[in-house]
Design a protein around this motif. Structure first.
Motif, short mmCIF file in Angstrom:
data_model
loop_
_atom_site.label_atom_id
_atom_site.label_comp_id
_atom_site.label_asym_id
_atom_site.label_seq_id
_atom_site.Cartn_x
_atom_site.Cartn_y
_atom_site.Cartn_z
N GLY A 1 -2.16 1.63 -3.53
CA GLY A 1 -2.74 2.90 -3.13
C GLY A 1 -3.20 2.97 -1.69
O GLY A 1 -2.61 2.34 -0.81
N ASN A 2 -4.25 3.73 -1.45
CA ASN A 2 -4.73 3.98 -0.09
C ASN A 2 -5.17 2.70 0.59
O ASN A 2 -5.99 1.94 0.07
CB ASN A 2 -5.88 4.98 -0.12
N PRO B 1 -8.20 0.44 -1.21
CA PRO B 1 -7.15 0.07 -2.16
C PRO B 1 -7.66 -0.16 -3.57
O PRO B 1 -8.86 -0.31 -3.81
CB PRO B 1 -6.60 -1.24 -1.57
N ASN B 2 -6.73 -0.24 -4.48
CA ASN B 2 -7.03 -0.57 -5.86
C ASN B 2 -7.15 -2.10 -5.94
O ASN B 2 -6.15 -2.82 -5.93
CB ASN B 2 -5.91 -0.07 -6.79
N ASP C 1 0.86 -1.17 0.00
CA ASP C 1 0.00 0.00 0.00
C ASP C 1 0.90 1.23 0.00
O ASP C 1 2.13 1.13 0.07
CB ASP C 1 -0.92 -0.02 1.22
N GLN C 2 0.32 2.39 -0.03
CA GLN C 2 1.11 3.62 -0.19
C GLN C 2 2.04 3.89 0.99
O GLN C 2 3.07 4.57 0.83
CB GLN C 2 0.18 4.81 -0.39
N ASP D 1 1.96 -0.79 -6.34
CA ASP D 1 1.39 -0.02 -5.24
C ASP D 1 -0.13 -0.01 -5.39
O ASP D 1 -0.65 0.46 -6.39
CB ASP D 1 1.95 1.41 -5.27
N LYS E 1 6.85 7.10 -2.32
CA LYS E 1 5.86 8.08 -1.86
C LYS E 1 6.19 8.69 -0.50
O LYS E 1 5.58 9.68 -0.12
CB LYS E 1 4.47 7.44 -1.82
N THR F 1 -5.25 -4.00 -8.70
CA THR F 1 -3.81 -4.19 -8.48
C THR F 1 -3.56 -5.39 -7.58
O THR F 1 -2.66 -6.21 -7.84
CB THR F 1 -3.21 -2.93 -7.83
#
Length: 377
Positions: A117-118, A122-123, A92-93, A115, A99, A126
């Motif tokens: 993401g949040n 999340p994505n 994750d981010q 990644d 980042k 991905t």
């Protein structure tokens, strides 16, 4: 109850077909999915075990797990610390070194890992296409969504809140079994237990000192159900707002609570502990001491706070969460104990325990003092 196993003994063509169907059903593109079209062995020689996660859910899966998505910095650290870092196929981010400059060196090995993401949203594509077999989640993550969205891909959801000290210790044997890293998990458990022994022995007979904990923002505290509250109690303190009970203790969003500044003054804490420096991200790279000093002075200089015992005694402490949250915040509990009872823990070297945490992370040890500050220096 989640007992269904995916891909065990299925023919390669059948599994690939199911993955294609699931990908299309969720509206994900086929391109970039490492699971599609590769083919699998007709049988999986791994053994199958059933573990009970933090929430009492029984999960059956083949071990050792070969690919995992840990859904937060804490989760990533634990997987790596037990020796299973090479199984991480997405982050994750918070664990993406691209980042967070403060963690560029710390998480460098994941620079080219996808990644998602949040961590709270999340994505899913991905994660689904990463090749992960397990979504290693916290109880305050969107784990229910993960169960629904990732089931078609055979990705199991295991919930272990590695930010919660007691939960982490209880679940470490399971985590070791999942990754076939029992030895590494046992080493972490020993570090945890060594700290617990110090806390038990050195704090015996103490009268808990009253503590106001401020969580990364002015007049925002943490209440029971959070790992922050636990560090205060385990470190021999009494949270002055420990009487505040909020429902749904499984959600981290309810573990912070905005307080009227007058009420803080009225409860007159003996110690103030503040998480963070305004505008700075926590990480392996320490903050400038001047920033820590400025944060402490801002707190001490608040209107009316000159009457608070913690300010009068200069018992105002600032910390960088990188150290404090290590090992499910067990290092944080030791930090609290050192701050509250310096005479009783005078011969306890924080650096020794911090180094035992950083060594399995594969980075150079740093002094604990780089991440901590007391009003007045």
């Amino acid at each position: 109850m989640h007992r269904k196993k995916y891909g065990i003994g299925r023919a390669p063509g059948m599994k690939a077909a199911l993955l294609v169907a699931a990908t299309l059903a969720l509206g994900f593109p086929l391109s970039g999915n490492p699971l599609v079209g590769k083919g699998y062995a007709a049988s999986d020689e791994r053994k199958t075990i059933t573990i009970t996660d933090e929430l009492g859910r029984e999960i059956t899966l083949p071990v050792p797990v070969k690919a995992v998505y840990p859904d937060l910095w804490y989760q990533t650290e634990i997987v790596r610390a037990i020796g299973a870092g090479d199984t991480i196929v997405a982050v994750d981010q918070t664990a993406d070194p691209n980042k967070n400059a403060a963690n560029r060196e710390y998480f460098a090995e994941f620079a080219k890992v996808p990644d998602a993401g949040n961590f709270n949203g999340p994505n899913w594509e991905t994660i689904a296409t990463s090749g992960a077999e397990v979504f290693f989640a916290r109880r305050n993550s969107p784990w229910q969504d993960a169960v629904e969205k990732l089931k078609p891909f055979g990705i199991q959801v295991v919930v272990v809140s590695t930010w919660d000290p007691k939960v982490l210790r209880a679940q470490l044997p399971n985590v070791g079994r999942i990754f076939g890293a029992e030895k590494g998990a046992a080493a972490l458990a020993q570090l945890y237990d060594d700290i617990e022994k110090i806390l038990t022995e050195r704090l015996k007979g103490t009268e808990p000192k009253t503590v106001y904990f401020e969580n990364n923002a002015d007049f925002v505290t943490s209440v029971p159900g959070s790992g922050w509250h636990d560090t205060i109690v385990l470190g021999g303190g009494q949270n002055i707002f420990g009487d505040i009970k909020i429902g749904n203790s499984g959600s981290a969003s309810v573990h912070t609570y905005t307080i009227d500044p007058v009420e803080i003054i009225n409860r007159n804490p003996e110690v103030i502990i503040h998480n963070g420096v305004d505008g700075q991200a926590s990480g392996y790279q320490p903050w400038d001491k001047a920033q820590l000093a400025e944060q402490a002075q801002r707190i001490a200089g608040r209107p009316g706070w000159g009457s608070v015992k913690a300010v009068q005694d200069k018992n105002v402490f600032i910390f960088n969460n990188f150290l404090y949250s290590a090992l499910g915040k067990q290092l944080g509990a030791l930090v609290v104990a050192k701050w509250l009872y310096p005479d009783r823990l005078a011969d306890v070297d924080l650096d020794t325990y911090f180094a035992r945490w950083l060594e399995p992370q594969g980075v150079k040890a740093k002094p604990a003092s780089d991440y901590l500050y007391k009003l007045g220096g």
